[in-house]
Design a protein around this motif. Structure first.
Motif, mmCIF file in Angstrom:
data_model
loop_
_atom_site.group_PDB
_atom_site.id
_atom_site.type_symbol
_atom_site.label_atom_id
_atom_site.label_comp_id
_atom_site.label_asym_id
_atom_site.label_seq_id
_atom_site.Cartn_x
_atom_site.Cartn_y
_atom_site.Cartn_z
ATOM 1 N N ILE A 103 0.836 -1.206 0.000
ATOM 2 C CA ILE A 103 0.000 0.000 0.000
ATOM 3 C C ILE A 103 0.872 1.258 0.000
ATOM 4 O O ILE A 103 0.632 2.215 -0.734
ATOM 5 C CB ILE A 103 -0.947 -0.016 1.212
ATOM 6 C CG1 ILE A 103 -2.029 -1.089 1.019
ATOM 7 C CG2 ILE A 103 -1.597 1.344 1.441
ATOM 8 C CD1 ILE A 103 -2.883 -1.340 2.234
ATOM 9 N N ILE A 108 -1.182 4.474 -1.811
ATOM 10 C CA ILE A 108 -2.628 4.442 -1.534
ATOM 11 C C ILE A 108 -2.896 5.126 -0.199
ATOM 12 O O ILE A 108 -2.278 4.804 0.815
ATOM 13 C CB ILE A 108 -3.140 2.991 -1.497
ATOM 14 C CG1 ILE A 108 -2.958 2.337 -2.874
ATOM 15 C CG2 ILE A 108 -4.603 2.931 -1.076
ATOM 16 C CD1 ILE A 108 -3.285 0.858 -2.887
ATOM 17 N N VAL A 109 -3.819 6.081 -0.189
ATOM 18 C CA VAL A 109 -4.152 6.817 1.033
ATOM 19 C C VAL A 109 -5.665 6.944 1.163
ATOM 20 O O VAL A 109 -6.413 6.737 0.212
ATOM 21 C CB VAL A 109 -3.521 8.231 1.040
ATOM 22 C CG1 VAL A 109 -2.004 8.151 1.020
ATOM 23 C CG2 VAL A 109 -4.043 9.063 -0.127
ATOM 24 N N GLU A 174 -7.379 1.739 7.824
ATOM 25 C CA GLU A 174 -6.438 0.751 7.294
ATOM 26 C C GLU A 174 -7.162 -0.268 6.418
ATOM 27 O O GLU A 174 -6.653 -0.683 5.373
ATOM 28 C CB GLU A 174 -5.718 0.044 8.450
ATOM 29 C CG GLU A 174 -4.770 0.928 9.243
ATOM 30 C CD GLU A 174 -3.713 1.568 8.364
ATOM 31 O OE1 GLU A 174 -3.091 0.851 7.566
ATOM 32 O OE2 GLU A 174 -3.513 2.797 8.464
ATOM 33 N N LYS A 177 -7.855 1.236 3.056
ATOM 34 C CA LYS A 177 -6.675 1.191 2.187
ATOM 35 C C LYS A 177 -6.511 -0.199 1.572
ATOM 36 O O LYS A 177 -6.216 -0.334 0.376
ATOM 37 C CB LYS A 177 -5.420 1.553 2.984
ATOM 38 C CG LYS A 177 -5.345 2.987 3.446
ATOM 39 C CD LYS A 177 -4.073 3.202 4.269
ATOM 40 C CE LYS A 177 -3.989 4.607 4.820
ATOM 41 N NZ LYS A 177 -2.778 4.794 5.665
ATOM 42 N N LYS A 180 -8.917 -0.696 -1.188
ATOM 43 C CA LYS A 180 -8.480 -0.028 -2.413
ATOM 44 C C LYS A 180 -7.395 -0.845 -3.124
ATOM 45 O O LYS A 180 -7.394 -0.971 -4.358
ATOM 46 C CB LYS A 180 -7.948 1.370 -2.092
ATOM 47 C CG LYS A 180 -9.008 2.375 -1.668
ATOM 48 C CD LYS A 180 -8.391 3.752 -1.463
ATOM 49 C CE LYS A 180 -9.450 4.797 -1.162
ATOM 50 N NZ LYS A 180 -8.867 6.149 -1.047
#
Length: 705
Positions: A103, A108-109, A174, A177, A180
Motif C-alpha cells: 500500500i 494508496i491513502v 487501514e 486502504k 483499495k
C-alpha cells in the motif's frame, strides 16, 4: 443515560470489530496468551519480515487483547485451540505487514474528507452502520451515532472508551486502504469469451464410455521391490509438490506413566470415607465444603436435571440429611449431602431496569438511583417508559425491560441464555408484583416480578470431592525409571535401549515451532522448544513432564523450509512410488488387444459402461476421483481403444462411445460473471499467499512463544 446505556451495550462489539477489521475480511479470533517472558539479553525480536521487525512485546500486547476477548466469549481454552489461534494471529500480523508495504509503495491513502465521510457521510462505513442500528428494524440510526459522538466529546467520556473509538477508526481507515489495494488487483482480472465457453462446456458437455481396470491392490505390496531409481524418478517428476512452507521437526519418545496407581486410589478413598461420617453430622454444610472439598462449589437449589446424573436419580427421592457416596465422578471421589428441599415456582417472569455503577459514581449511588426510580413506579409512572429511558440494557429496555422467563437454575427457555445467580435467587424469593433492587456483576437491577408459574420440587445438595491424584511415591518411581533410562542413552542406542527395557516407542511428526500440543501430548511447549534448539539425533538432556507422563525424547528429523530432499520425503512417497512400479506390471496385462472386450478378457476383468460424465466433476461412479483418466477421456476420439492410463486407484483402458455437446452458448455474460466472481473470491487469499511466498521472514516464535 441513553448514551451511556448504548455505549455499554455496544462497546464490546466495537472492540471485537477493532480486533477483527485488519486486512479486509481476515478475522482475528480469540487468542490465548501462551508462554512467559523470554526477553533475555534484550531480545525483543519475534520476527523480521522483509527487513521490518516484529517486536515481541507488541505481538504479546495483541495476544493479551485477543486473550481477553476470547475469555469474554466464555469458551474453553485448550492447547489445540491455542496453537491454532496463535498461527492464525501470526498469519494476520505477517499479512498486515506485507500488505502495508504494498500500500505504501503504491501511494494508496485515505484522505481526511474520505475518512470523515466514512463516519458522518450519507453512507457511513458498513461497520459503523451495523453498530449504530435500530435493534427493532436493523436500520442505521443516525441519532444514535450523533449522540455517541457527542458523548465522546463530553467531559464525562471514559478515556479508555475514547481510545477504543480512535483505534477502531484507525482500523477502519487501514481496512479501507486494503480494500483499495484489492480493488486494483481485482479490477485487473478479466474473463474473456473463450474462458466462458470452456467453463460452460466443462460443466455441460457429456461423455459416455466403457472402461476396464486393474486395481493396484491386485498386486500384493510384498511382491513389489522398490529401487533407488524408482524413488528418484518419482521424486524428480513431482519435485514441486514437496515445497515445505516452514521448518518442521519430528521426534521419537518414550513415556513413563505417572498416573494414579491402585494404591493411590485406595488412599484417596480412605480419606473420603473418613469425611463421610463427619459430613453426616455437620451442621454447617457450606463451611464443611469450603474446608474439605477440592472444588469450592456454592450450594444452591437445583431442579431435576440440574444435578449430575448419579445424584439426579437419588436426591429427589431422599430425605433431608441423606449422604450419598463415596462415588467416582470426573476423576474424583465424591460425597453428596441433601441439605434442603422445597417446592417452588417452575418459572418466573420479570422485567428490569439496569443501572451502571461506573457512570453513577459507584454502587451506592446506583442503588440510590434505582430506589428513586422505584418510587416513581410506585407513584404511578410507567415501568416500560422508565426502562426505555434509564436502563443500560438496551436489548430489554426497548421492550419495556422484559426478559424471558427463567427457572430456578437461571436458565431461560429455548436455550436463550442464563440469568445471574443473584438475580435468580432474588426473583424466586420475592412475591408476584414486588419491586426489588439487586446488585450483580452487570450492575444494579430494579426488578419487578411479573408472574410466577407452575410448581416444581428443588433440592440443595452439598458436594465434597477429592481428586484421584498420583502420590509422591508413584511419581517418584516413574520419574526414577525415566531418569535411569535417560542415563543409559547415547545418540546411537535409543532403539536398543527401548527394546531392552520392553518399552513402547511413540513418534511426533512434522510439527511447527509454535505447536502447543502434539498427538498424545497436551501442553508440550517445553518439548517443542527443545526440538527447535536440538540437532538431528540429539537426545534430550532432561526428563520432560507432560500431564501425568514423564517423557524422554530423541530428535529424528529436521525438514527445513523450501523444497524437501528425497530422503526427507522418502517415507511419504513410498505408497505412490509402489503404485507406479505396480502400474508397469498392470500396463502389460491391459495391453495387446484390439478391442476393450479382448483386453478385459485377457486381464480377467469386466468391461464397465458409464454415462453422462462431465469434465468438471471427474468421478467414475463406484470408483473415485480420477482426474487423469477423465481428462484423457475428454481428449480422446470416439471408438478408439486407449492406451493404459495410470489413475489414482489403478490402471485403466477405455473406449469413448460418444460425446453429447450442450446447446451453443448464445449469451456468455452469466458465465463470465460466475467465473469473475470465483476469481474475486480467491483473489485476496492468493495475493497474500504470493506476498508471503516472496517474503524473507526470520521467525523466532519457536524460541519466544
Amino acid at each position: 443515560m441513553g448514551i451511556m446505556g448504548y455505549l455499554r451495550d455496544r462497546m464490546g462489539k466495537i472492540v471485537a470489530i477493532l480486533i477483527g477489521l485488519a486486512l479486509l475480511a481476515f478475522i482475528v479470533g480469540e487468542v490465548v496468551k501462551s508462554g512467559g517472558s523470554f526477553l533475555r539479553d534484550d531480545n525483543n525480536e519475534l520476527a523480521v519480515v522483509n527487513g521490518e521487525k516484529v517486536p515481541y512485546d507488541e505481538f504479546q500486547k495483541k495476544l493479551d487483547q485477543n486473550s481477553a476477548q476470547f475469555k469474554q466469549s466464555g469458551q474453553a481454552i485448550s492447547p489445540q485451540i491455542t496453537s491454532y489461534i496463535q498461527e492464525t494471529t501470526w498469519n494476520q500480523v505477517v499479512s498486515q505487514l506485507l500488505m502495508n508495504k504494498e500500500i505504501e509503495k503504491l501511494g494508496i491513502v485515505v484522505g481526511s474528507d474520505e475518512s470523515t465521510s466514512m463516519v458522518n457521510g450519507n453512507s457511513p462505513d458498513p461497520q459503523i452502520a451495523r453498530q449504530f442500528s435500530d435493534p427493532q428494524t436493523g436500520q442505521f440510526d443516525r441519532n444514535k451515532l450523533n449522540q455517541f459522538l457527542s458523548y465522546l466529546q463530553s467531559a464525562k467520556a471514559d478515556p479508555n472508551q475514547k481510545q477504543a473509538w480512535t483505534d477502531f477508526l484507525t482500523q477502519l481507515i487501514e481496512a479501507k486502504k486494503a480494500t483499495k489495494y484489492m480493488a486494483l488487483v481485482t479490477n485487473g482480472l478479466y474473463v474473456n469469451s473463450l474462458d466462458a465457453k470452456d467453463d460452460y462446456e466443462a460443466k455441460n458437455k457429456l461423455v459416455n464410455f466403457k472402461y476396464a481396470t486393474l486395481d493396484y491392490a491386485s498386486i500384493p505390496d510384498a511382491k513389489v521391490t522398490l529401487s533407488d531409481e524408482d524413488y528418484s524418478t518419482y521424486y524428480n517428476a513431482h519435485k514441486g509438490e514437496f515445497k515445505n512452507p516452514q521448518d518442521v521437526r519430528s521426534f521419537e519418545y518414550v513415556s513413563f506413566n505417572a498416573a494414579p496407581s491402585k494404591e493411590d486410589s485406595v488412599a484417596i478413598k480412605a480419606q473420603i470415607d473418613k469425611l463421610a461420617e463427619a459430613f453426616k453430622t455437620s451442621t454447617n454444610d457450606s463451611l464443611f465444603v469450603q474446608i474439605n472439598s477440592e472444588t469450592k462449589t456454592p450450594i444452591s437449589f437445583q431442579k431435576k436435571g440440574g444435578l449430575e446424573p448419579k445424584l439426579d436419580t437419588v436426591m429427589f427421592n431422599a430425605a433431608k440429611g441423606f449422604v450419598y457416596g463415596p462415588y467416582i465422578s470426573n476423576g474424583s471421589y465424591k460425597l453428596a449431602k441433601l441439605t434442603d428441599e422445597k417446592t417452588t415456582f417452575d418459572s418466573v417472569r420479570t422485567r428490569h431496569i439496569l443501572i451502571n455503577p461506573a457512570t453513577e459514581g459507584g454502587v451506592e449511588k446506583a442503588i440510590a438511583k434505582a430506589d428513586s426510580i422505584k418510587k416513581l413506579i410506585q407513584g404511578g409512572k410507567s415501568f416500560a417508559d422508565l426502562a426505555a429511558t434509564f436502563s443500560v440494557d438496551k436489548g430489554s429496555g426497548s421492550k419495556g425491560g422484559e426478559i424471558p422467563a427463567f427457572d430456578v437454575n437461571g436458565a431461560m427457555g429455548g436455550g436463550q441464555g442464563q440469568i445471574t445467580p443473584e438475580y435468580t435467587n432474588a426473583a424466586f424469593k420475592a412475591g408476584k408484583g414486588d419491586l426489588i433492587v439487586v446488585t450483580s456483576q452487570f450492575g444494579v437491577h430494579l426488578i419487578q416480578i411479573e408472574d410466577q408459574k407452575g410448581s416444581v420440587k428443588v433440592v440443595k445438595v452439598a458436594v465434597v470431592d477429592k481428586p484421584i491424584a498420583a502420590s509422591s511415591k508413584t511419581q517418584t518411581v516413574a520419574y526414577s525409571h525415566a531418569q535411569q533410562f535417560l542415563g543409559n542413552l547415547t545418540k546411537d542406542n535409543f532403539e536398543a535401549e527401548v527394546k531392552k527395557e520392553g518399552l513402547k516407542k511413540s513418534v511426533a511428526e512434522d510439527f511447527t515451532g509454535v505447536a502447543a500440543s502434539l498427538p498424545g501430548l497436551d501442553n508440550a511447549r517445553d518439548i517443542v522448544r527443545w526440538a527447535y534448539k536440538a540437532e538431528k539425533g540429539d537426545i534430550t538432556d532432561k526428563v520432560f513432564t507432560v500431564g501425568d507422563q514423564y517423557i524422554v525424547t530423541r530428535l529424528t528429523e529436521i525438514k527445513p523450509k523450501g523444497i524437501l530432499s528425497l530422503d526427507a520425503v522418502k517415507k511419504q512417497i513410498e505408497p505412490a512410488v509402489r503404485n507406479e512400479v505396480k502400474a508397469k506390471q498392470l500396463d502389460e496385462k491391459l495391453s495387446g488387444g484390439s478391442s476393450i472386450d479382448q483386453v478385459a478378457q485377457k486381464a480377467g476383468v469386466k468391461v464397465i459402461p458409464v454415462q453422462n460424465i462431465v469434465f468438471a466433476n471427474p468421478i467414475i461412479p463406484g470408483a473415485s476421483l480420477e482426474y487423469k483418466v477423465i481428462g484423457s477421456v475428454f481428449g480422446s476420439q470416439p471408438n478408439k481403444l486407449s492406451k493404459p492410463v495410470n489413475g489414482q486407484q489403478g490402471v485403466y483402458v477405455y473406449v469413448v462411445d460418444g460425446f453429447t455437446n450442450p446447446p451453443a452458448l448464445s449469451n456468455n455474460v452469466r458465465e463470465k460473471q460466475q467465473i469473475a466472481q470465483a476469481l474475486m473470491q480467491r483473489a485476496a487469499g492468493q495475493v497474500l499467499d504470493a506476498l508471503k511466498d516472496n517474503a524473507i521472514v526470520k521467525d523466532n516464535r519457536a524460541k519466544l512463544l
